[in-house]
Design a protein around this motif. Structure first.
Motif, PDB file in Angstrom:
ATOM      1  N   LEU A  55       0.816  -1.219   0.000  1.00  0.00           N
ATOM      2  CA  LEU A  55       0.000   0.000   0.000  1.00  0.00           C
ATOM      3  C   LEU A  55       0.845   1.263   0.000  1.00  0.00           C
ATOM      4  O   LEU A  55       0.460   2.288  -0.565  1.00  0.00           O
ATOM      5  N   GLU A  56       2.008   1.217   0.617  1.00  0.00           N
ATOM      6  CA  GLU A  56       2.837   2.418   0.765  1.00  0.00           C
ATOM      7  C   GLU A  56       3.427   2.854  -0.573  1.00  0.00           C
ATOM      8  O   GLU A  56       3.653   2.054  -1.475  1.00  0.00           O
ATOM      9  N   GLY A  57       3.655   4.157  -0.708  1.00  0.00           N
ATOM     10  CA  GLY A  57       4.408   4.638  -1.856  1.00  0.00           C
ATOM     11  C   GLY A  57       3.593   5.402  -2.861  1.00  0.00           C
ATOM     12  O   GLY A  57       2.877   6.365  -2.525  1.00  0.00           O
ATOM     13  N   LEU A  58       3.695   4.997  -4.123  1.00  0.00           N
ATOM     14  CA  LEU A  58       3.067   5.713  -5.232  1.00  0.00           C
ATOM     15  C   LEU A  58       1.548   5.615  -5.188  1.00  0.00           C
ATOM     16  O   LEU A  58       0.977   4.679  -4.619  1.00  0.00           O
ATOM     17  N   VAL A  59       0.885   6.570  -5.829  1.00  0.00           N
ATOM     18  CA  VAL A  59      -0.545   6.446  -6.099  1.00  0.00           C
ATOM     19  C   VAL A  59      -0.714   5.332  -7.129  1.00  0.00           C
ATOM     20  O   VAL A  59       0.035   5.258  -8.107  1.00  0.00           O
ATOM     21  N   MET A  60      -1.699   4.474  -6.910  1.00  0.00           N
ATOM     22  CA  MET A  60      -1.869   3.318  -7.793  1.00  0.00           C
ATOM     23  C   MET A  60      -3.283   3.292  -8.353  1.00  0.00           C
ATOM     24  O   MET A  60      -4.047   4.242  -8.178  1.00  0.00           O
ATOM     25  N   GLY A  61      -3.618   2.199  -9.035  1.00  0.00           N
ATOM     26  CA  GLY A  61      -4.936   2.105  -9.650  1.00  0.00           C
ATOM     27  C   GLY A  61      -6.052   2.255  -8.645  1.00  0.00           C
ATOM     28  O   GLY A  61      -7.002   3.026  -8.854  1.00  0.00           O
ATOM     29  N   SER A 112      -9.587   3.536  -3.651  1.00  0.00           N
ATOM     30  CA  SER A 112      -8.880   4.822  -3.667  1.00  0.00           C
ATOM     31  C   SER A 112      -7.988   4.922  -4.900  1.00  0.00           C
ATOM     32  O   SER A 112      -8.361   4.450  -5.971  1.00  0.00           O
ATOM     33  N   GLY A 113      -6.820   5.533  -4.782  1.00  0.00           N
ATOM     34  CA  GLY A 113      -5.949   5.706  -5.933  1.00  0.00           C
ATOM     35  C   GLY A 113      -6.619   6.537  -7.013  1.00  0.00           C
ATOM     36  O   GLY A 113      -7.491   7.373  -6.743  1.00  0.00           O
ATOM     37  N   VAL A 114      -6.236   6.326  -8.263  1.00  0.00           N
ATOM     38  CA  VAL A 114      -6.833   7.110  -9.350  1.00  0.00           C
ATOM     39  C   VAL A 114      -8.299   6.758  -9.526  1.00  0.00           C
ATOM     40  O   VAL A 114      -9.102   7.584  -9.979  1.00  0.00           O
ATOM     41  N   LEU A 115      -8.705   5.531  -9.151  1.00  0.00           N
ATOM     42  CA  LEU A 115     -10.124   5.172  -9.218  1.00  0.00           C
ATOM     43  C   LEU A 115     -10.938   6.040  -8.276  1.00  0.00           C
ATOM     44  O   LEU A 115     -11.980   6.580  -8.660  1.00  0.00           O
ATOM     45  N   GLY A 116     -10.477   6.171  -7.035  1.00  0.00           N
ATOM     46  CA  GLY A 116     -11.206   6.990  -6.070  1.00  0.00           C
ATOM     47  C   GLY A 116     -11.238   8.452  -6.438  1.00  0.00           C
ATOM     48  O   GLY A 116     -12.230   9.150  -6.153  1.00  0.00           O
ATOM     49  N   LEU A 117     -10.187   8.943  -7.087  1.00  0.00           N
ATOM     50  CA  LEU A 117     -10.132  10.354  -7.462  1.00  0.00           C
ATOM     51  C   LEU A 117     -10.953  10.672  -8.705  1.00  0.00           C
ATOM     52  O   LEU A 117     -11.497  11.767  -8.829  1.00  0.00           O
ATOM     53  N   SER A 118     -11.034   9.726  -9.631  1.00  0.00           N
ATOM     54  CA  SER A 118     -11.595  10.057 -10.943  1.00  0.00           C
ATOM     55  C   SER A 118     -12.703   9.138 -11.430  1.00  0.00           C
ATOM     56  O   SER A 118     -13.425   9.470 -12.373  1.00  0.00           O
ATOM     57  N   GLY A 119     -12.815   7.955 -10.827  1.00  0.00           N
ATOM     58  CA  GLY A 119     -13.746   6.969 -11.352  1.00  0.00           C
ATOM     59  C   GLY A 119     -13.128   6.097 -12.433  1.00  0.00           C
ATOM     60  O   GLY A 119     -13.752   5.149 -12.902  1.00  0.00           O
ATOM     61  N   HIS A 120     -11.875   6.392 -12.823  1.00  0.00           N
ATOM     62  CA  HIS A 120     -11.174   5.618 -13.848  1.00  0.00           C
ATOM     63  C   HIS A 120     -10.052   4.823 -13.187  1.00  0.00           C
ATOM     64  O   HIS A 120      -9.199   5.389 -12.507  1.00  0.00           O
TER      65      HIS A 120
END
Length: 395
Positions: A231-237, A270-278
Motif C-alpha cells: 500500500l505504501e508509496g506511489l498512487v496506484m490504480g 482509492s488511488g486514481v479510481l477513487g479520485l476520478s472513477g477511472h
C-alpha cells in the motif's frame, strides 16, 4: 529439451508458463481461474494458437489436472520438454528469505506462517506449491520471493520510526515488493546498455495497477517505495499510496468505520479510481486529455508522487545513471513517461518526445543523445526471472 514450469498462484486462480531452460523462450502460458466456483475457466496459449475451456474446477489440484490436459491436447508435450523444476512466485518472504529457496516442509511452514504479513497472497501461494507437489511429486519446487531483492536495503531504509520493541514483536518494518521485476529490469538495462551492472546507479519505475519505485546501486536494492505492505508509496490504480495515518484514525472516529472497511477503502476504492472513477490509465489519460477536471487532478496527483520519489532517490543515490520505466503503464503510456520526467532537465534528465512516442515493444532509449541521464523503457518478465532463479537453485 528441458524446461521450467513457473506458477503464480492466487486464491481462486493461477497463471502458468513453461519456459525452455536453454533458450529461455516461452513455450506455453495459461490461466486457470474461478477455482471453487460452479464453473471454472481455463486458457492455454502457444505459438500455434489459443484455447479456452469451461468446467468445474473444485480446487488447485484439479486446476493442475486441467493444465496438464491442456499440455496433452494442445502442446507442447511435457515428455519432449520435461520440467526440471517448478518455480513459484511467493509474495512475502519477510526477513527470513533473501534468495530463491528450495521448498522443504519447513520452508512451506514458514511461508504459511508469514501469511499474517500477506493474508491475500501467501496462503494462495502455498496452495499452488501443495498442488504442484501432488501433481509433480518427483520435481523440486523453488520459491522465489517478491521481497527477497530488497533484503539488501540498509536498516535506516527499512526501519519505521515506531516503538522498537513493538515493531520487533510484530515484525513491522519495510519489506518492499515487485523485487523480481526490479531485479530483472535493472539487469536487463545494464545488459542493453552494455555496461557493468556494478557501475550503475539506477532508478526503476514499475508502473502497473500496482506501482513501485526502486533505487538500485550496483545491482543492489537500497530503497523502495512499497513498505510493510504494497500500500505504501506511489498512487496506484486503487490504492492510496502514502497517506497520513491520522486520516484513517480520524475517519474511524468520525464514521465508526470498521478495520476491514478501512482496509477495503485504502486498497480497493482509492488511488486514481477513487479520485476520478477511472481505474485504467488509458481511460484516465483520455479523460484528462478531454478536459475532465477529476481526471486531470488524478493524473496530476499520480505524476507528482512519482516525481517526489524520483527526487528522493536521486538524492539517496547521490546521482543517477539510468531511469527505467517498466510494467503495463510504464511500458505503454507515452503521457505518463513524459509527465513523470517533465521539467527535470536541470537534473540532467531529458526525454526525446519522438523516441518516447515511437511504437516499440522492446528495450529502448527515450532520452535525448545529450541527456546526462539515460532514460529507458524495458519490458519486465517476472516469469523468466523466476525460471532463472529456479534453475540457479536446482543447477
Amino acid at each position: 529439451m528441458s524446461s521450467v514450469l513457473v506458477i503464480n498462484s492466487g486464491s481462486s486462480s493461477f497463471k502458468y508458463q513453461l519456459i525452455d531452460a536453454d533458450s529461455e523462450q516461452r513455450l506455453a502460458s495459461g490461466l486457470v481461474e474461478r477455482i471453487g466456483e460452479a464453473t471454472g475457466h481455463a486458457t492455454h496459449d502457444t505459438d500455434a494458437g489459443h484455447w479456452e475451456r469451461s468446467l468445474e474446477i473444485p480446487d488447485h489440484t484439479a486446476g493442475f489436472a486441467v493444465m496438464l490436459d491442456a499440455f496433452r491436447e494442445h502442446g507442447p508435450s511435457l515428455d519432449e520438454h520435461p520440467p526440471v523444476a517448478v518455480g513459484h512466485r511467493v509474495v512475502h518472504g519477510g526477513a527470513r528469505f533473501f534468495e530463491p529457496t528450495l521448498v522443504t516442509p519447513l520452508v512451506l511452514i514458514n511461508i504459511e506462517d508469514l501469511s499474517d504479513l500477506a493474508p491475500l497472497h501467501n496462503p494462495a501461494n502455498a496452495q499452488g506449491i501443495k498442488a504442484a507437489q501432488k501433481t509433480f511429486p518427483d520435481l523440486p519446487d523453488v520459491a522465489v520471493f517478491d521481497t527477497a531483492f530488497h533484503q539488501t536495503m540498509p536498516p535506516d531504509a527499512y526501519t519505521y520510526a515506531l516503538d522498537a520493541s513493538l515493531a520487533e514483536r510484530y515484525r513491522i518494518r519495510r519489506y518492499g515488493f515487485h523485487g523480481t521485476s526490479h531485479k530483472f529490469v535493472s539487469e536487463a538495462a545494464a545488459q542493453f546498455l552494455q555496461r557493468p551492472l556494478a557501475d550503475l546507479k539506477q532508478i526503476v519505475l514499475h508502473l502497473g495497477n500496482g506501482a513501485s519505485v526502486c533505487a538500485i546501486d550496483g545491482g543492489l536494492s537500497v530503497d523502495t517505495s512499497m513498505g510493510f505492505t504494497p500500500l505504501e508509496g506511489l498512487v496506484m490504480g486503487t490504492r492510496t499510496g502514502d497517506i497520513d495515518p491520522a486520516v484513517l484514525l480520524y475517519l474511524q472516529r468520525k464514521t465508526r468505520i470498521g478495520v476491514d472497511d478501512l482496509d477495503d477503502l485504502v486498497n480497493k476504492q482509492s488511488g486514481v479510481l477513487g479520485l476520478s472513477g477511472h481505474k485504467d490509465m488509458r481511460d484516465l489519460s483520455r479523460a484528462a486529455e478531454a478536459g475532465e477536471p477529476a481526471a486531470r487532478l488524478a493524473l496530476g496527483v499520480y505524476l507528482r508522487r512519482i516525481k517526489r520519489y524520483l527526487g528522493a532517490y536521486l538524492a539517496e543515490l547521490g546521482g543517477v545513471d539510468v531511469i527505467t520505466f517498466t510494467a503495463g503503464v510504464g511500458e505503454n503510456s507515452v503521457p505518463v513517461r513524459a509527465g513523470a520526467l517533465a521539467g527535470l532537465e536541470r537534473l540532467g534528465i531529458e526525454v526525446d518526445p519522438d523516441r518516447n512516442a515511437a511504437p516499440n515493444h522492446g528495450p529502448r532509449v527515450i532520452s535525448t543523445d545529450a541527456s546526462p541521464v539515460t532514460v529507458l523503457v524495458v519490458p519486465t518478465n517476472e516469469e523468466l526471472e523466476i525460471a532463472r532463479q529456479t534453475l540457479q537453485v536446482v543447477g
